[in-house]
Design an enzyme around this catalytic site. Structure first.
Site, PDB file in Angstrom:
ATOM      1  N   ASP A   1     -14.233  -9.309   3.244  1.00  0.00           N
ATOM      2  CA  ASP A   1     -13.491  -9.368   4.505  1.00  0.00           C
ATOM      3  C   ASP A   1     -13.275  -7.954   5.038  1.00  0.00           C
ATOM      4  O   ASP A   1     -12.684  -7.756   6.102  1.00  0.00           O
ATOM      5  CB  ASP A   1     -12.183 -10.161   4.377  1.00  0.00           C
ATOM      6  N   SER A   2     -13.821  -6.953   4.316  1.00  0.00           N
ATOM      7  CA  SER A   2     -13.920  -5.599   4.870  1.00  0.00           C
ATOM      8  C   SER A   2     -14.687  -5.623   6.184  1.00  0.00           C
ATOM      9  O   SER A   2     -14.635  -4.667   6.955  1.00  0.00           O
ATOM     10  CB  SER A   2     -14.628  -4.667   3.872  1.00  0.00           C
TER      11      SER A   2
ATOM     12  N   ASP B   1     -15.628 -13.459   0.165  1.00  0.00           N
ATOM     13  CA  ASP B   1     -14.175 -13.289   0.226  1.00  0.00           C
ATOM     14  C   ASP B   1     -13.531 -14.472   0.928  1.00  0.00           C
ATOM     15  O   ASP B   1     -14.024 -14.938   1.963  1.00  0.00           O
ATOM     16  CB  ASP B   1     -13.841 -12.031   1.043  1.00  0.00           C
TER      17      ASP B   1
ATOM     18  N   GLU C   1      -7.545 -12.498  -3.494  1.00  0.00           N
ATOM     19  CA  GLU C   1      -6.697 -11.348  -3.839  1.00  0.00           C
ATOM     20  C   GLU C   1      -5.307 -11.821  -4.243  1.00  0.00           C
ATOM     21  O   GLU C   1      -4.701 -12.622  -3.523  1.00  0.00           O
ATOM     22  CB  GLU C   1      -6.549 -10.413  -2.631  1.00  0.00           C
TER      23      GLU C   1
ATOM     24  N   GLU D   1      -9.576  -2.816  -7.754  1.00  0.00           N
ATOM     25  CA  GLU D   1      -9.760  -1.822  -6.687  1.00  0.00           C
ATOM     26  C   GLU D   1      -8.690  -0.737  -6.808  1.00  0.00           C
ATOM     27  O   GLU D   1      -7.489  -1.033  -6.864  1.00  0.00           O
ATOM     28  CB  GLU D   1      -9.672  -2.506  -5.310  1.00  0.00           C
TER      29      GLU D   1
HETATM   30  O1  KIV Z   1     -13.721  -6.812   1.336  1.00  0.00           O
HETATM   31  C1  KIV Z   1     -14.362  -6.075   0.579  1.00  0.00           C
HETATM   32  O2  KIV Z   1     -15.375  -5.468   0.942  1.00  0.00           O
HETATM   33  C2  KIV Z   1     -13.877  -5.896  -0.783  1.00  0.00           C
HETATM   34  C3  KIV Z   1     -14.396  -4.709  -1.541  1.00  0.00           C
HETATM   35  C4  KIV Z   1     -13.633  -3.500  -1.141  1.00  0.00           C
HETATM   36  C5  KIV Z   1     -14.331  -4.932  -2.996  1.00  0.00           C
HETATM   37  O3  KIV Z   1     -13.071  -6.652  -1.233  1.00  0.00           O
END
Ligand code: KIV
Length: 264
Positions: free
Chosen positions: A44-45, A83, A113, A180
């Site tokens: 979700d980045s 995610d 998370e 992380e």
């Molecule tokens: O959303 C993402 O890209 C992540 C990475 C930072 C592990 O969770």
């Protein structure tokens, strides 16, 4: 041969490091899997690196499903981890619906998370055939509770708690743990404690696998240079070369080096 959860377990048993990168579309997913990246994370980045937001919170399920479908179309045998976006797993029931949608879109595993409160959700997903990665440490969906994007587990009390949470989530059914931004000695302890493979980002070189956000390792995020990022494009000459160099560096445990690591 396609990478599965068993492949990751075998890597852990043999002490061989495996690689993961984020991707959000078919073209980069293809290049990555051809370069030997074991796990492709539709993170979700994307809310930050694709959409330009200052956090991951605005990302929706609809957007995640779209990007998982894109990645699945280009994938050549990597394990696809998706995610679950903010609030898409607020209760076990909501999580089951949304995780099923991501699996139907082409994911092989979902990532959530949180800490011990996720145990019931993870157990339910796992019992119904959905592999889960539990993301601990700096959990970006909690940025407003954490007060910023900060290294977690720096004092002994929080370090012990993170070890407990990792063990509890693996006991509940988590197949992978992702850490992380935690000090390297703590990440090493968690990696030794739990039987599940542990992937690190900003967590030192002793985890079973490593992950980076693709835009960061291609130096495409000017102004956003976390300590744990290395520019793999600089000496590679091409994007494909950067992915290959990353896979080689992770396998050889030359990445992350001292300068990419939080010691305490
Ligand atoms: O959303 C993402 O890209 C992540 C990475 C930072 C592990 O969770």
């Amino acid at each position: 041969m396609a990478v599965t959860i068993n492949t990751l377990r075998e890597y852990k048993e043999k002490g061989e490091a495996f690689s993961a990168l984020t991707a959000y579309d078919a073209t980069f997913a293809r290049l990555m899997s051809e370069a030997g990246v074991d796990v492709i994370l539709i993170g979700d980045s994307l809310g930050m690196v694709l959409q330009g937001n200052d956090s991951t919170l605005p990302v929706t399920m609809e957007q995640m499903v779209y990007h998982v479908e894109c990645v699945a179309a280009g994938n050549q045998g990597s394990l696809i981890m998706a995610d679950m976006p903010f609030m898409s797993y607020s209760t076990p029931e909501v999580a089951m619906e949304n995780a099923a949608e991501l699996m139907r879109a082409g994911a092989h595993m979902v990532k959530l998370e949180g800490t011990d409160w996720m145990s019931e959700t993870i157990a339910r997903l796992s019992e119904r055939g959905i592999p889960v990665c539990a993301h601990l440490g700096l959990t970006p969906q909690f940025v407003n509770k954490l007060g910023g994007f900060k290294v977690q587990g720096r004092d002994e009390k929080h370090a012990e708690l993170m070890i407990e949470h990792a063990s509890e989530l693996v006991a509940a059914g988590a197949d992978v743990i992702l850490l992380e931004c935690v000090p390297a000695p703590l990440a090493a302890r968690i990696t030794q404690t739990v039987r599940a493979p542990v992937i690190g980002i900003g967590a030192g070189c002793d985890t079973d696998g490593q992950v980076l956000v693709m835009h960061d390792m291609l130096d495409a995020t000017p102004g956003r240079k976390p300590r744990f990022v290395k520019n793999f494009l600089a000496d590679s000459g091409s994007i494909r070369g950067a992915f290959e160099a990353y896979v080689k560096a992770v396998r050889g445990r030359s990445f992350p080096a001292e300068e990419h690591t939080f010691k305490a």
